[in-house]
Design a protein around this motif. Structure first.
Motif, PDB file in Angstrom:
ATOM      1  N   GLU A  44       0.832  -1.201   0.000  1.00 33.84           N
ATOM      2  CA  GLU A  44       0.000   0.000   0.000  1.00 33.84           C
ATOM      3  C   GLU A  44       0.869   1.255   0.000  1.00 33.84           C
ATOM      4  N   ALA A  45       1.945   1.245   0.792  1.00 34.80           N
ATOM      5  CA  ALA A  45       2.843   2.405   0.844  1.00 34.80           C
ATOM      6  C   ALA A  45       3.532   2.619  -0.495  1.00 34.80           C
TER       7      ALA A  45
ATOM      8  N   GLU B  97       2.055   6.940  -6.769  1.00 34.31           N
ATOM      9  CA  GLU B  97       1.033   7.913  -7.168  1.00 34.31           C
ATOM     10  C   GLU B  97       1.473   9.333  -6.823  1.00 34.31           C
ATOM     11  N   MET B  98       2.157   9.490  -5.679  1.00 31.80           N
ATOM     12  CA  MET B  98       2.600  10.809  -5.243  1.00 31.80           C
ATOM     13  C   MET B  98       3.686  11.378  -6.161  1.00 31.80           C
TER      14      MET B  98
ATOM     15  N   VAL C 294       5.281   5.786   3.583  1.00 33.23           N
ATOM     16  CA  VAL C 294       5.006   6.364   2.259  1.00 33.23           C
ATOM     17  C   VAL C 294       6.021   7.463   1.966  1.00 33.23           C
ATOM     18  N   GLN C 295       6.358   8.243   2.989  1.00 33.91           N
ATOM     19  CA  GLN C 295       7.371   9.293   2.833  1.00 33.91           C
ATOM     20  C   GLN C 295       8.724   8.698   2.487  1.00 33.91           C
ATOM     21  N   VAL C 296       9.091   7.580   3.110  1.00 37.00           N
ATOM     22  CA  VAL C 296      10.362   6.914   2.811  1.00 37.00           C
ATOM     23  C   VAL C 296      10.417   6.497   1.345  1.00 37.00           C
TER      24      VAL C 296
ATOM     25  N   VAL D 141       1.327 -11.601  -2.922  1.00 36.46           N
ATOM     26  CA  VAL D 141       0.979 -11.788  -1.509  1.00 36.46           C
ATOM     27  C   VAL D 141       1.355 -10.543  -0.712  1.00 36.46           C
ATOM     28  N   ALA D 142       0.684 -10.363   0.418  1.00 40.55           N
ATOM     29  CA  ALA D 142       0.926  -9.192   1.259  1.00 40.55           C
ATOM     30  C   ALA D 142       2.327  -9.237   1.875  1.00 40.55           C
ATOM     31  N   ILE D 143       2.943  -8.063   2.011  1.00 35.50           N
ATOM     32  CA  ILE D 143       4.224  -7.907   2.702  1.00 35.50           C
ATOM     33  C   ILE D 143       3.941  -7.100   3.963  1.00 35.50           C
ATOM     34  N   GLY D 144       3.788  -7.805   5.080  1.00 33.02           N
ATOM     35  CA  GLY D 144       3.389  -7.145   6.314  1.00 33.02           C
ATOM     36  C   GLY D 144       4.541  -6.511   7.064  1.00 33.02           C
TER      37      GLY D 144
END
Length: 501
Positions: A214-215, A221-222, A253-255, A241-244
């Motif tokens: 998600e990040a 997109e940013m 997201v900033q990173v 698969v998800a990466i938790g």
């Protein structure tokens, strides 16, 4: 180690030589002194040995002096036996005075070493301060340059907007240019505040387990406008698969966006950028690679330092304060992660890789969320309190366009005087007011039961956790950091649900 042994050996040899010289002098003076003052001359050998050879050399000289005096001077000669009490007293005095002499010289030597060390430290500190002062000057010049970059097109666009207000297409293009440059200014200020919070230990994370994919999606997109503008080819290698991970969504997201923005900036137009996300050995691994300008070994060692610039000359091709990668490193460390960079050298691209602890995501639960109806702002009253008259007037115009009845006050007493005559639904209150600050104004409003139900929203440039805590304690309902996004502010007011209007 070898130098230390050599110095000690030279000191011992010096002690032997000094004792031999003292014995020779005492032998010459024997016809005059006879058996009196058997240790007197040997004091000199101890003093000279302590001065020139050090503590160990002086101790050796003192012991050799005892042996030489007992064997060659004190009767019976050629024997180490001391029979007379007076000779024992002389030996005791010699030992005490010699020990005091050695301790005094050693203390003096230690003080001298400490003074020399302090002198070296002061010299290093002076050099460090000179470098820091130079870096400060360079940074201020760089900051001025980076602030002027967006300010110049803003000033030009504002002037042109006044000339072409009848040309809708051109006016809209100028408006979008102003918004882009304002976003750049906000990002510069936000990065400066983030670095300051980190250095002061005030940066706090809101950690929750979530999918790192998600990040990555939000970051792409940013940065997409920057990527499109430079016509880069971006390749995404994202697993199904998800990466938790357990972390702060906004900060991660900033990173990722900082890494993408860095690659987009330092990759020539039409370059290639690859984003690879995977799970590896209990870690979430995200790498951002490009075929950009690359990084030299010397620059690679300092690239994660705050304000570091690969090219700090006035003719450098790339803007920025050098804060993006510093924030990446700081945020990764706060998440118990790491960041590294690999580059084969200038012109050969680079690859940034972050590693975060992998966690198992909880099974999502189904929640029933009640829909909160938004209110109609038409004819809703609002009081704007800000000592910056331009900021207050422009915000009043914005809210008037939304159909609200806006009133403006420029300080605390003026606002309280207006509130005696009216009861607005909302109060947008600046914190840094002259004289009576926003905290005190809010406390007085909350103490006035005639204003029960009014929503007070802090409108301020202070946005740290401590600032938000103080506004909450003073009675504010919400906290908005300047510069305000008009759409977000209107959305906040629509969902605020005042109890009375």
């Amino acid at each position: 180690m070898r130098n230390g042994w050599n110095e000690q050996f030279r000191g011992f040899m010096f002690a032997i030589a000094a004792t031999a010289a003292a014995l020779w002098v005492r032998t010459l003076l024997h016809p005059i002194l006879e058996d009196r003052l058997p240790f007197g001359v040997f004091y000199l050998s101890v003093i000279i040995s302590a001065w020139l050879g050090g503590t160990a050399s002086a101790v050796v000289a003192m012991v050799l002096g005892m042996v030489a005096a007992a064997h060659f001077i004190i009767p019976p000669q050629s024997s180490l036996l001391i029979a007379e009490p007076a000779d024992w007293v002389s030996l005791l005095i010699y030992a005490i005075v010699g020990a005091v002499t050695i301790v005094t010289f050693e203390k003096t030597r230690c003080e001298q070493r400490e003074a020399e060390q302090r002198s070296c430290e002061n010299q290093e500190l002076t050099e460090t301060l000179k470098r820091s002062d130079l870096q400060k000057d360079e940074y201020l010049a760089l900051l001025a340059h980076e602030l002027r970059n967006p300010l110049a097109p803003i000033a030009t666009s504002v002037d042109l907007m006044a000339r072409c207000r009848d040309d809708g297409r051109r006016f809209d293009a100028l408006r979008r240019a102003v918004l882009r440059q304002l976003s750049q200014l906000v990002r510069i200020v936000d990065d400066l505040l983030d670095v300051s919070r980190y250095l002061q230990g005030k940066m706090r994370l809101l950690r929750d387990p979530f999918d790192l994919r998600e990040a990555v999606g939000a970051a792409v997109e940013m940065v997409q406008p920057q990527i499109d503008e430079r016509q880069h080819d971006v390749r995404l290698l994202i697993p199904d698969v998800a990466i938790g991970v357990s972390g702060d969504r906004v900060r991660l997201v900033q990173v990722v966006s900082n890494l993408l923005s860095n690659s987009a900036k330092y990759t020539p137009r039409g370059g290639r950028i690859c984003i690879d996300l995977r799970a590896e050995n209990g870690e979430a691994v995200l790498s951002v690679s490009d075929n950009g300008i690359g990084i030299a070994d010397d620059d690679r060692r300092r690239i994660f330092e705050a304000f570091a610039q690969v090219d700090s000359s006035h003719t450098r091709d790339h803007g920025g304060l050098g804060l993006g990668l510093a924030l990446v490193k700081q945020l990764c460390e706060l998440h118990e992660g790491t960041v590294d960079v690999i580059s084969r050298g200038p012109g050969k691209g680079s690859r940034f890789e972050i590693r975060l602890p992998l966690v198992e995501l909880p099974t999502p639960s189904v929640r029933v969320v009640e829909k909160q109806e938004s209110i109609d702002l038409e004819s809703t009253s609002v009081l704007i309190v800000d000592d910056n008259r331009d900021a207050a007037e422009t915000l009043s115009m914005l809210l008037t366009f939304e159909g609200m009845n806006a009133t403006v006050a420029y300080d605390g007493p003026m606002a309280l005087d207006l509130l005696r005559k009216q009861k607005p639904a909302f109060i947008l209150l600046d914190i840094g007011l002259p004289g009576m600050d926003g905290y005190e104004v809010a406390r007085r409003i909350r103490a006035d039961h005639g204003q029960d139900g009014v929503k007070i929203i802090a409108l301020t440039g202070w946005g740290g956790p401590e600032d938000r805590r103080r506004t909450k304690e003073a009675g504010f309902d919400d906290h908005v950091v300047k510069p305000v996004d008009p759409a977000n502010l209107v959305s906040l007011l629509r969902g605020a649900q005042p109890q009375s209007a």
